[in-house]
Write an enzyme that holds these catalytic residues in place. Structure first.
Site, PDB file in Angstrom:
ATOM      1  N   LYS A  89     -41.879  26.745  18.383  1.00  0.00           N
ATOM      2  CA  LYS A  89     -42.751  27.817  17.909  1.00  0.00           C
ATOM      3  C   LYS A  89     -43.967  28.048  18.829  1.00  0.00           C
ATOM      4  CE  LYS A  89     -40.531  27.827  13.532  1.00  0.00           C
ATOM      5  NZ  LYS A  89     -39.980  26.704  12.797  1.00  0.00           N
ATOM      6  N   TYR A 137     -37.166  20.590   7.024  1.00  0.00           N
ATOM      7  CA  TYR A 137     -36.213  21.262   7.907  1.00  0.00           C
ATOM      8  C   TYR A 137     -36.502  20.839   9.335  1.00  0.00           C
ATOM      9  CZ  TYR A 137     -33.658  25.078  10.212  1.00  0.00           C
ATOM     10  OH  TYR A 137     -32.796  25.824  10.995  1.00  0.00           O
ATOM     11  N   ASP A 196     -42.090  15.754  13.348  1.00  0.00           N
ATOM     12  CA  ASP A 196     -41.611  17.074  13.718  1.00  0.00           C
ATOM     13  C   ASP A 196     -42.785  18.037  13.562  1.00  0.00           C
ATOM     14  OD1 ASP A 196     -40.513  19.527  14.044  1.00  0.00           O
ATOM     15  OD2 ASP A 196     -38.816  19.221  12.693  1.00  0.00           O
TER      16      ASP A 196
HETATM   17  C1  LIG Z   1     -38.522  26.067  12.928  1.00  0.00           C
HETATM   18  C2  LIG Z   1     -38.398  24.604  12.817  1.00  0.00           C
HETATM   19  C3  LIG Z   1     -37.428  23.873  13.527  1.00  0.00           C
HETATM   20  C4  LIG Z   1     -36.344  24.550  14.306  1.00  0.00           C
HETATM   21  O1  LIG Z   1     -36.824  25.279  15.376  1.00  0.00           O
HETATM   22  P1  LIG Z   1     -35.900  26.466  15.985  1.00  0.00           P
HETATM   23  O2  LIG Z   1     -36.684  26.926  17.166  1.00  0.00           O
HETATM   24  O3  LIG Z   1     -35.749  27.473  14.898  1.00  0.00           O
HETATM   25  O4  LIG Z   1     -34.604  25.858  16.370  1.00  0.00           O
HETATM   26  C5  LIG Z   1     -37.487  22.500  13.483  1.00  0.00           C
HETATM   27  N1  LIG Z   1     -38.426  21.859  12.766  1.00  0.00           N
HETATM   28  C6  LIG Z   1     -39.353  22.523  12.052  1.00  0.00           C
HETATM   29  C7  LIG Z   1     -40.395  21.746  11.311  1.00  0.00           C
HETATM   30  C8  LIG Z   1     -39.353  23.909  12.036  1.00  0.00           C
HETATM   31  O5  LIG Z   1     -40.253  24.562  11.295  1.00  0.00           O
END
Ligand SMILES: *Cc1c(COP(=O)(O)O)cnc(C)c1O
Length: 423
Positions: free
Chosen positions: A266, A143, A238
């Site tokens: 985060k 994701y 990511d």
């Molecule tokens: C949570 C998450 C996102 C998206 O971040 P948001 O602040 O919710 O837009 C992107 N990549 C990873 C790996 C994530 O866990």
């Protein structure tokens, strides 16, 4: 008793789609309703009915120091007294960028944004501009936020709600997104052979944490690094979850792999809305206004958000990640032992301060094997744990998070509750 939560949820459902502002928290697939939270402190979260829970969600990752950490709260309060947004540069932006760049040697320059979604979509735009190519390789079950190009067989809420794609995303947009199973280097090699001069970037969660926790096999990420080099594509890590969690320097520090670009979210915002993307100077210099790749934000670099991020990272710098990992591993092992004595099919992968629970006999190495997990068993476990005061992510496609505030008593209580669950 969840009376007030249920009342608020009923009201919310009239006003907000599904009653929530992000899908998974609705707790729909675990046959439950969301708790409305009144306050949180340390490893404890308290709902509007006054029930306390040991929190293993931690706002999906950001609260690694625990909720309402005194230093973070004080930093936000001090910043707020000086105004909440300027739309002009402030010193904290420079300090946070400096801290991030010193923590991750591959990040020579960084741009602050407001969410992980913004970070990944901006990094992709930059990668496409830099390589003058359009295609993207992403892994099934990973994701990367909710921007259009990433919404093809994505993890997190899309996995939980079994939405492989989503209406509203034009087929043309996702047609440039090539998919491969996680941990399958051969599949990626085939994609490069088929499109040798078209792939701008490979984006990957270096430790996949949005289909439950799925660890990279030895050689997988190294292979991605070699292939992207060979074909002139960029490697984007990511690290929205793993940044400042897998290690202070993220998964890349731990695994000793240098991506071209890295995305954050985060933890970097310490509980306020922050994301960032960064990488090699040569690439980052193409971002406007230094370069031509447009990227902007009215609230980007917001003084409150920068203060929270800065206070969090400053505190984390001297934290003992190794001991947190050991405690998390002991906890995961004991949890596994409890499930085993109950005769359940189960995997409890863990690394750093993350763990997840898959009720399956099959080792989980990708999304397909993650999907073999028994959702009914998970729902039973979730509901009975919640009834005993343990707050877990409401899906086996999410990852459990541990903070520096979780005490041995918290772990012991959680294990005792797990022992009592009737399957
Ligand atoms: C949570 C998450 C996102 C998206 O971040 P948001 O602040 O919710 O837009 C992107 N990549 C990873 C790996 C994530 O866990």
């Amino acid at each position: 008793m969840e009376t007030k939560s249920h009342e608020l949820f009923a009201k919310a459902c009239q006003l907000i789609p599904g009653g929530v502002n992000s899908p998974v928290r609705a707790c729909k697939n675990v046959d439950s309703k969301p708790l409305f939270i009144q306050k949180a402190s340390g490893a404890t979260i308290t709902d509007v009915d006054g029930n306390d829970y040991i929190d293993f969600v931690l706002s999906w990752g950001p609260m690694i120091l625990g909720h309402a950490h005194p230093k973070v709260t004080a930093a936000i309060q001090a910043a707020a007294a000086n105004g909440t947004s300027y739309g002009a540069p402030c010193e904290a932006e420079v300090e946070l960028a400096s801290l991030v760049c010193s923590a991750l040697p591959t990040v020579e320059m960084a741009r602050m944004v407001n969410s992980g979604t913004e970070a990944t979509m901006s990094a992709l735009r930059l990668g496409r501009a830099y390589t003058k190519r359009n295609k993207l390789v992403k892994f099934i079950g990973c994701y990367h936020g909710h921007a259009d190009p990433f919404l093809a067989q994505a993890g997190s809420g899309l996995a939980t709600l079994a939405i492989p794609g989503t209406p509203g995303v034009p087929a043309e947009v996702v047609s440039a997104t090539l998919l491969a199973p996680y941990n399958d280097l051969d599949a990626v090699r085939e994609l490069f052979k088929k499109h040798p001069n078209e792939i701008a970037a490979v984006i990957v969660e270096p430790m996949a944490a949005n289909m439950g926790l799925v660890l990279p096999k030895e050689g997988f990420l190294e292979g991605l690094r070699a292939l992207t080099h060979e074909y002139g594509a960029l490697l984007i890590f990511d690290e929205v979850i793993t940044g400042f969690r897998a290690a202070f320097g993220g998964a890349q520090a731990r695994l000793k792999i240098d991506p071209d670009l890295t995305t954050f979210g985060k933890i970097i915002g310490g509980g306020l809305p922050v994301g960032a993307f960064g990488g090699k100077k040569e690439i980052m210099e193409q971002v406007a206004p230094q370069g031509a790749v447009y990227q902007a934000g009215t609230l980007s670099g917001n003084p409150l958000a920068m203060a929270a991020g800065l206070a969090t990272l400053t505190e984390l710098k001297s934290k003992d990640y190794d001991s947190l990992e050991k405690r998390t591993q002991n906890f995961a092992q004991e949890l596994l032992a409890i499930f085993k004595t109950k005769g359940l099919p189960v995997q409890v992968p863990t690394i750093a301060s993350m763990f997840s629970i898959f009720f399956t006999d099959e080792p989980v190495v990708d999304f397909k094997s993650a999907q073999t997990a028994d959702q009914k068993l998970f729902t039973t476990f979730y509901k009975q744990m919640r009834a005993q005061g343990i707050y877990l992510a409401p899906s086996s496609f999410e990852t459990g998070m541990v903070s520096f505030c979780h005490t041995d008593e918290d772990f012991e209580k959680t294990l005792a509750c797990a022992q009592k669950v009737q399957f």
